[in-house]
Scaffold this motif. Sequence first.
Motif, short mmCIF file in Angstrom:
data_model
loop_
_atom_site.label_atom_id
_atom_site.label_comp_id
_atom_site.label_asym_id
_atom_site.label_seq_id
_atom_site.Cartn_x
_atom_site.Cartn_y
_atom_site.Cartn_z
N PRO A 136 0.81 -1.22 0.00
CA PRO A 136 0.00 0.00 0.00
C PRO A 136 0.84 1.28 0.00
O PRO A 136 0.52 2.24 -0.64
CB PRO A 136 -0.81 -0.10 1.30
CG PRO A 136 -0.80 -1.55 1.64
CD PRO A 136 0.47 -2.11 1.09
N ALA A 137 1.94 1.26 0.73
CA ALA A 137 2.83 2.42 0.76
C ALA A 137 3.96 2.17 -0.25
O ALA A 137 4.08 1.09 -0.81
CB ALA A 137 3.40 2.61 2.16
N ASP A 138 4.77 3.17 -0.47
CA ASP A 138 5.89 2.99 -1.39
C ASP A 138 6.83 1.92 -0.87
O ASP A 138 7.17 1.89 0.31
CB ASP A 138 6.65 4.31 -1.57
CG ASP A 138 5.86 5.33 -2.35
OD1 ASP A 138 5.00 4.91 -3.14
OD2 ASP A 138 6.10 6.53 -2.17
N SER A 139 7.26 1.06 -1.77
CA SER A 139 8.18 0.00 -1.40
C SER A 139 9.57 0.59 -1.13
O SER A 139 10.03 1.45 -1.89
CB SER A 139 8.27 -1.03 -2.52
OG SER A 139 9.26 -1.97 -2.23
N PRO A 140 10.24 0.13 -0.09
CA PRO A 140 11.60 0.61 0.18
C PRO A 140 12.63 -0.01 -0.76
O PRO A 140 13.81 0.28 -0.65
CB PRO A 140 11.84 0.18 1.63
CG PRO A 140 10.98 -1.01 1.81
CD PRO A 140 9.77 -0.78 0.94
N GLY A 141 12.18 -0.89 -1.65
CA GLY A 141 13.09 -1.56 -2.58
C GLY A 141 13.05 -3.06 -2.38
O GLY A 141 12.80 -3.55 -1.28
N ARG A 142 13.27 -3.77 -3.45
CA ARG A 142 13.15 -5.23 -3.42
C ARG A 142 14.10 -5.87 -2.41
O ARG A 142 13.71 -6.79 -1.69
CB ARG A 142 13.41 -5.77 -4.83
CG ARG A 142 13.34 -7.26 -4.98
CD ARG A 142 11.90 -7.76 -4.77
NE ARG A 142 11.82 -9.17 -4.93
CZ ARG A 142 11.21 -9.78 -5.93
NH1 ARG A 142 10.60 -9.08 -6.85
NH2 ARG A 142 11.17 -11.07 -6.00
N ALA A 143 15.33 -5.39 -2.31
CA ALA A 143 16.31 -5.98 -1.39
C ALA A 143 15.85 -5.84 0.07
O ALA A 143 15.96 -6.78 0.86
CB ALA A 143 17.67 -5.35 -1.59
N VAL A 144 15.31 -4.69 0.41
CA VAL A 144 14.83 -4.45 1.79
C VAL A 144 13.62 -5.33 2.08
O VAL A 144 13.51 -5.92 3.15
CB VAL A 144 14.49 -2.95 1.99
CG1 VAL A 144 13.86 -2.72 3.35
CG2 VAL A 144 15.74 -2.10 1.84
#
Length: 127
Positions: free
Chosen positions: A33-41
């Motif tokens: 729902p919120a912006d993803s912090p990035g696939r690795a995180v």
Amino acid sequence: MVSADLTKLERELLEAVQSRFGQATDGVDEQLPADSPGRAVVESALRSLRERGLVTSEWSYGTIDLRPRDGTEAVHREYEGDWRELTDAGRAAIGLPPKTEAVAERFWMNPSSGPWRVSPLIAPLCA
């Protein structure tokens, strides 16, 4: 209680995985729902949740429908990767009942006796 130990991202990931059949890692990352912090995180947080017994993971191959965060049309594509499901501990961490109770609440079988009695021929199947 486990939920006190959850970060905001971990709680969001558990809620994303709570669907009846689990969720692919791509789905969790791309549909947050919120912006993803990035696939690795996201993958690191999911590994941490698995190590703590809150989710299970299994390598899977199939097709999935993804609905991107930006609200654009769903994308249907092939998927190969980890498939995540909540454990009962993970369900408890976000305030859900154990899976067996949730399934029992969702499905109803006709009892073999009582006001909704069924034929004696199929009663053993409905008990």
